[in-house]
Motif scaffolding. Structure first.
Motif, PDB file in Angstrom:
ATOM      1  N   TRP A 175       0.950  -1.730   0.054  1.00  0.00           N
ATOM      2  CA  TRP A 175      -0.532  -0.145  -0.638  1.00  0.00           C
ATOM      3  C   TRP A 175       0.866   1.105  -0.086  1.00  0.00           C
ATOM      4  N   GLY A 176       2.249   0.895  -0.411  1.00  0.00           N
ATOM      5  CA  GLY A 176       2.862   2.627  -0.014  1.00  0.00           C
ATOM      6  C   GLY A 176       3.400   3.198  -1.490  1.00  0.00           C
ATOM      7  N   GLY A 177       4.073   3.870  -1.724  1.00  0.00           N
ATOM      8  CA  GLY A 177       4.277   4.518  -3.053  1.00  0.00           C
ATOM      9  C   GLY A 177       5.142   4.025  -3.902  1.00  0.00           C
ATOM     10  N   PRO A 178       5.220   4.856  -4.952  1.00  0.00           N
ATOM     11  CA  PRO A 178       6.378   4.385  -6.320  1.00  0.00           C
ATOM     12  C   PRO A 178       7.160   3.114  -5.952  1.00  0.00           C
ATOM     13  N   ASP A 179       8.317   3.919  -4.860  1.00  0.00           N
ATOM     14  CA  ASP A 179       9.205   2.942  -4.716  1.00  0.00           C
ATOM     15  C   ASP A 179       8.928   2.345  -3.414  1.00  0.00           C
ATOM     16  N   ARG A 180       8.148   1.614  -3.142  1.00  0.00           N
ATOM     17  CA  ARG A 180       7.787   1.087  -2.094  1.00  0.00           C
ATOM     18  C   ARG A 180       8.458  -0.550  -1.535  1.00  0.00           C
ATOM     19  N   ARG A 181       8.448  -0.950  -2.706  1.00  0.00           N
ATOM     20  CA  ARG A 181       9.745  -2.381  -2.304  1.00  0.00           C
ATOM     21  C   ARG A 181      11.058  -2.536  -2.573  1.00  0.00           C
ATOM     22  N   ALA A 183      12.216  -0.132  -0.372  1.00  0.00           N
ATOM     23  CA  ALA A 183      11.395   0.695   0.627  1.00  0.00           C
ATOM     24  C   ALA A 183      11.305  -0.724   1.690  1.00  0.00           C
ATOM     25  N   ALA A 184      10.639  -1.773   1.220  1.00  0.00           N
ATOM     26  CA  ALA A 184      10.251  -2.431   2.069  1.00  0.00           C
ATOM     27  C   ALA A 184      11.195  -3.617   2.669  1.00  0.00           C
ATOM     28  N   ARG A 185      11.823  -3.913   1.277  1.00  0.00           N
ATOM     29  CA  ARG A 185      13.146  -4.986   1.460  1.00  0.00           C
ATOM     30  C   ARG A 185      13.885  -4.165   2.381  1.00  0.00           C
ATOM     31  N   HIS A 249      20.201   4.124  10.395  1.00  0.00           N
ATOM     32  CA  HIS A 249      19.041   4.584  10.795  1.00  0.00           C
ATOM     33  C   HIS A 249      18.292   4.702   9.313  1.00  0.00           C
ATOM     34  N   THR A 250      19.300   4.105   8.278  1.00  0.00           N
ATOM     35  CA  THR A 250      18.984   4.231   6.875  1.00  0.00           C
ATOM     36  C   THR A 250      17.736   4.248   6.316  1.00  0.00           C
ATOM     37  N   TRP A 251      17.133   2.614   6.561  1.00  0.00           N
ATOM     38  CA  TRP A 251      16.105   1.780   6.278  1.00  0.00           C
ATOM     39  C   TRP A 251      14.785   3.132   6.976  1.00  0.00           C
ATOM     40  N   LEU A 252      14.875   4.369   7.788  1.00  0.00           N
ATOM     41  CA  LEU A 252      13.512   4.200   8.498  1.00  0.00           C
ATOM     42  C   LEU A 252      13.114   5.726   7.922  1.00  0.00           C
ATOM     43  N   PRO A 253      13.795   6.568   6.784  1.00  0.00           N
ATOM     44  CA  PRO A 253      13.218   7.062   6.713  1.00  0.00           C
ATOM     45  C   PRO A 253      13.079   6.912   5.239  1.00  0.00           C
ATOM     46  N   ASP A 254      13.447   6.019   4.090  1.00  0.00           N
ATOM     47  CA  ASP A 254      12.614   5.502   2.736  1.00  0.00           C
ATOM     48  C   ASP A 254      11.744   4.775   3.465  1.00  0.00           C
ATOM     49  N   ALA A 255      11.304   3.936   4.686  1.00  0.00           N
ATOM     50  CA  ALA A 255      10.603   3.279   4.744  1.00  0.00           C
ATOM     51  C   ALA A 255       9.193   4.408   5.024  1.00  0.00           C
ATOM     52  N   HIS A 256       9.218   5.388   5.631  1.00  0.00           N
ATOM     53  CA  HIS A 256       8.054   6.254   6.606  1.00  0.00           C
ATOM     54  C   HIS A 256       8.014   7.065   4.904  1.00  0.00           C
ATOM     55  N   GLU A 258       7.586   6.001   2.248  1.00  0.00           N
ATOM     56  CA  GLU A 258       6.889   5.311   0.862  1.00  0.00           C
ATOM     57  C   GLU A 258       5.505   4.294   1.272  1.00  0.00           C
ATOM     58  N   ALA A 259       5.752   4.359   2.556  1.00  0.00           N
ATOM     59  CA  ALA A 259       4.310   3.423   3.799  1.00  0.00           C
ATOM     60  C   ALA A 259       2.992   4.343   3.726  1.00  0.00           C
ATOM     61  N   PRO A 260       1.800   3.985   3.615  1.00  0.00           N
ATOM     62  CA  PRO A 260       1.349   4.172   3.464  1.00  0.00           C
ATOM     63  C   PRO A 260       0.897   5.101   5.517  1.00  0.00           C
ATOM     64  N   THR A 261       0.123   6.032   4.973  1.00  0.00           N
ATOM     65  CA  THR A 261      -0.274   6.783   6.457  1.00  0.00           C
ATOM     66  C   THR A 261      -0.892   6.022   7.354  1.00  0.00           C
ATOM     67  N   VAL A 262      -1.600   4.886   7.571  1.00  0.00           N
ATOM     68  CA  VAL A 262      -1.329   3.726   8.893  1.00  0.00           C
ATOM     69  C   VAL A 262      -0.321   3.305   8.817  1.00  0.00           C
ATOM     70  N   GLY A 263       0.337   2.672   7.902  1.00  0.00           N
ATOM     71  CA  GLY A 263       1.695   2.158   8.096  1.00  0.00           C
ATOM     72  C   GLY A 263       3.183   2.959   8.701  1.00  0.00           C
ATOM     73  N   SER A 264       2.947   4.589   8.398  1.00  0.00           N
ATOM     74  CA  SER A 264       3.990   5.644   9.170  1.00  0.00           C
ATOM     75  C   SER A 264       3.220   5.139  10.825  1.00  0.00           C
ATOM     76  N   VAL A 265       2.175   5.600  10.529  1.00  0.00           N
ATOM     77  CA  VAL A 265       1.847   5.918  11.804  1.00  0.00           C
ATOM     78  C   VAL A 265       2.020   4.797  13.105  1.00  0.00           C
TER      79      VAL A 265
END
Length: 511
Positions: A175-181, A183-185, A249-256, A258-265
Motif C-alpha cells: 500500500w506504499g508509494g512508487p518506490d515501496r518495494r 523500501a520494504a526490502r 537508521h537509514t532504513w527508516l526514512p525510506d520506509a516512512h 513510501e509507507a501508507p499513512t497507517v503504516g507510518s503511524v
C-alpha cells in the motif's frame, strides 16, 4: 497488595484476551468475502476497539488500594498480572506474559493507535478487497507489538519481536508509494540483521543462566561479566536497528516516505518503541554489567543521532521524510536517557517513548492528509497552507511545536530530563553530551519552524488550493492524539506515576 483468587484469574484472562482478540479479529477479517470489504474493515475496527478497552483494563481491577500514585507491582520486577505456564520445559522456556508500569503505557498506546488506524482505513483507504487485507495486517501487527511489550520470557520476547516483520513488510510493499518495494526490502534486510543478533543474545543468556524468565534474570542472575558484556553488545546492536540509532537508521526514512499513512503511524508510534523498550527491559534488566560498560558509547551514539537527525532535517524538502528523520533525533533523546542508567534518565526515556508515539503518530496522520489532498509532499509546493486550509495548518503547527519540546506539551518531558539526567551523571563526557543534546534540541526547534514557514506561510501554491475540509473520520483519528499530547504534557504522572519501583529495581542492580 494481595490479589484475591478471583481477581488474579480475571487478570490472567484479560492478559490472554489482549492477544487473542486481535489475533481472532485478523483471522475473521481475512476470511470474510472480498465483497464485504468495507464491512470487514468495520469488523477490524471493532476488534481493535475491544482490544483497546482490554489494554486499559489491565491496570484497573486488581488492587484493593488502587490509585495512580500508590499502585504498583509490589516486589521489584514482578508484574502486576502475569500468566506463566511451561512452554518448552526441557529448555526452561515458559509462556510467560505480564504487565507492569514500564510496559503498560506502551501497551495502551499500541491499542489506541491500532484502533485509530483501523478506523482510518474504513473511510480513507480505497476498497476493492484490499482494504480488508490491510486492516487484517494491522491487527496482526498489533498482536506482535503487544506480545513484545507483554513477554516476560526472552524466547517468547524474540518470537513476538519477529511476528511484526512480515506484516509490516506487506503493509509497505502493498500500500506504499512508487518506490515501496525497495523500501520494504530495505526494512526487511535491516530488521533481519538485528534479529540474528537478538537471537544470538537470547541464546547466550539462556545457555549461561539456564532460563529465559525475565523476572529470574533481573540483575544479571549471577552471569559472569564476560557473558553480560557479550549479551548486552548483541542486544544493543539488535535494538539499535529497530529504534533506530545512528548509523543503523537509514532504513527508516525510506520506509516512512513510501509507507501508507497507517503504516507510518504504527511504525513511528509503537514499532520503533520495541527497540528502546527492549533495551530497557532486556538490555539493562538482564545484563546490567554490560549496560554500565557500554553506557558511554551508547550515550555518544545517541547524541550523534540527535545532531545528525536535526541537521538532515534542516536540509529535507519532503514532508514525510523530514518527519521520519525527526524520529531519529527524538529516539536519540530516548537512548540518551537510557544510557545515563539513572532513575531520572530511564523515566525520561519511558515518557519520551510515549510522547514520541503520540506526537509523531499525529504528525504522520496530518502529513498523510496533506499529501492526499495536494498529491505532493514537496515542501516547495505546499506553501500557504494557512490561506486555504487554516484548520489543517493550525493542527500541523500544534503537532510541530509539541514535537520540538515546548513546555506544557508531551514532547518536553523526555527531552528535557534526558539532558538533566546526563548532567546529573556528571563528569566531562556526560556534561559534554548534555550540552550537545541541548544544542540538538535547539536545532529541532529550528527545523520544525522552518517546516511551518515553508508549508503554512506565504502565498498559497496551486497544490494547496481546493483542499477538502477536515472530515469527521479524520477528526476521530486525530482528536485522541491531540488531547493526549496536552494531557501528558500537563500531567506527566499519567505515564510515570508507577514507574519508580521497577525503574529503581533496574538501577539498583547496576554496579
Amino acid at each position: 497488595m494481595n490479589y484475591s483468587t478471583t481477581d488474579n484469574a480475571l487478570g490472567q484472562a484479560l492478559l490472554i484476551a489482549v492477544l487473542v482478540v486481535p489475533a481472532l479479529g485478523a483471522l475473521i477479517v481475512a476470511l470474510l468475502p472480498a465483497g464485504t470489504d468495507r464491512g470487514a474493515r468495520l469488523v477490524a475496527t471493532g476488534f481493535a476497539a475491544v482490544t483497546l478497552v482490554l489494554t486499559a483494563l489491565l491496570a484497573l481491577p486488581f488492587r484493593q488500594d488502587f490509585g495512580w500514585v500508590t499502585y504498583g507491582p509490589g516486589p521489584p520486577m514482578i508484574p502486576w498480572i502475569d500468566v506463566d505456564v511451561p512452554w518448552v520445559p526441557a529448555l526452561g522456556i515458559d509462556f510467560h506474559l505480564g504487565v507492569d508500569a514500564i510496559s503498560y503505557p506502551l501497551v495502551v498506546l499500541t491499542g489506541l493507535l491500532t484502533a485509530l488506524c483501523c478506523a482510518y482505513t474504513v473511510w480513507k483507504v480505497p476498497g476493492g478487497g484490499r482494504g480488508r487485507t490491510l486492516a487484517a495486517l494491522l491487527l496482526v501487527l498489533e498482536v506482535g507489538i503487544l506480545g513484545t511489550f507483554l513477554a516476560f520470557d526472552l524466547v517468547l520476547f524474540f518470537v513476538f519481536f519477529e511476528v511484526v516483520l512480515l506484516p509490516m513488510y506487506a503493509v509497505i510493499a502493498g500500500w506504499g508509494g512508487p518506490d515501496r518495494r525497495r523500501a520494504a526490502r530495505k526494512f526487511v534486510l535491516y530488521t533481519l540483521f538485528g534479529s540474528v543478533l537478538l537471537l544470538l543474545g537470547v541464546f547466550t543468556v539462556v545457555i549461561a543462566a539456564g532460563t529465559g524468565d525475565l523476572t529470574a534474570l533481573a540483575g544479571g542472575a549471577g552471569m559472569s561479566r564476560t557473558v553480560q558484556y557479550t549479551a548486552f553488545a548483541l542486544f544493543a546492536v539488535a535494538f539499535a536497528v529497530k529504534a533506530p540509532l545512528w548509523p543503523l537508521h537509514t532504513w527508516l526514512p525510506d520506509a516512512h516516505t513510501e509507507a501508507p499513512t497507517v503504516g507510518s503511524v504504527i511504525l513511528a508510534g509503537v514499532l520503533l518503541k520495541m527497540g528502546t523498550y527492549g533495551l530497557i527491559r532486556v538490555g539493562v534488566g538482564v545484563a546490567p554489567l554490560g549496560a554500565s560498560w557500554a553506557a558511554p558509547v551508547l550515550g555518544t551514539l545517541a547524541v550523534i543521532a540527535i545532531i545528525v537527525g536535526s541537521l538532515v532535517c534542516l536540509r529535507q524538502t519532503e514532508l514525510k521524510r523530514l518527519i521520519a528523520y525527526s524520529s531519529v533525533g527524538h529516539m536519540g533523546f530516548v537512548l540518551l536517557g537510557i544510557a545515563t542508567l539513572t532513575v531520572t534518565g530511564l523515566q525520561a526515556a519511558l515518557i519520551g517513548n510515549v510522547a514520541h508515539g503520540i506526537i509523531t503518530g499525529l504528525l504522520f496522520f496530518l502529513a498523510g492528509a496533506i499529501k492526499d489532498r495536494a498529491h505532493s509532499g514537496d515542501l516547495a509546493e505546499l506553501g500557504g497552507l494557512r490561506e486555504t486550509a487554516p484548520r489543517l495548518a493550525g493542527l500541523l503547527g500544534f503537532a510541530a511545536i509539541a514535537s520540538l519540546g515546548l513546555p506544557g506539551l508531551a514532547g518536553f518531558w523526555g527531552e528535557a530530563f534526558a539532558v538533566v539526567a546526563s548532567v546529573q551523571r556528571g563528569g566531562p563526557l556526560w556534561t559534554t553530551l548534555a550540552v550537545l543534546a541541548a544544542v540538538g534540541g535547539a536545532l529541532t526547534a529550528a527545523y520544525f519552524l522552518r517546516l511551518l514557514r515553508r508549508v503554512t506561510h506565504g502565498p498559497a501554491t496551486s497544490a494547496v488550493t481546493g483542499f477538502a475540509a477536515i472530515s469527521r473520520p479524520e477528526w476521530l483519528a486525530w482528536s485522541p492524539l491531540i488531547l493526549l499530547a496536552l494531557a501528558v504534557g500537563l500531567v506527566p504522572a499519567l505515564v510515570l506515576a508507577a514507574t519508580s519501583v521497577p525503574v529503581s529495581a533496574l538501577t539498583g542492580a547496576l554496579p
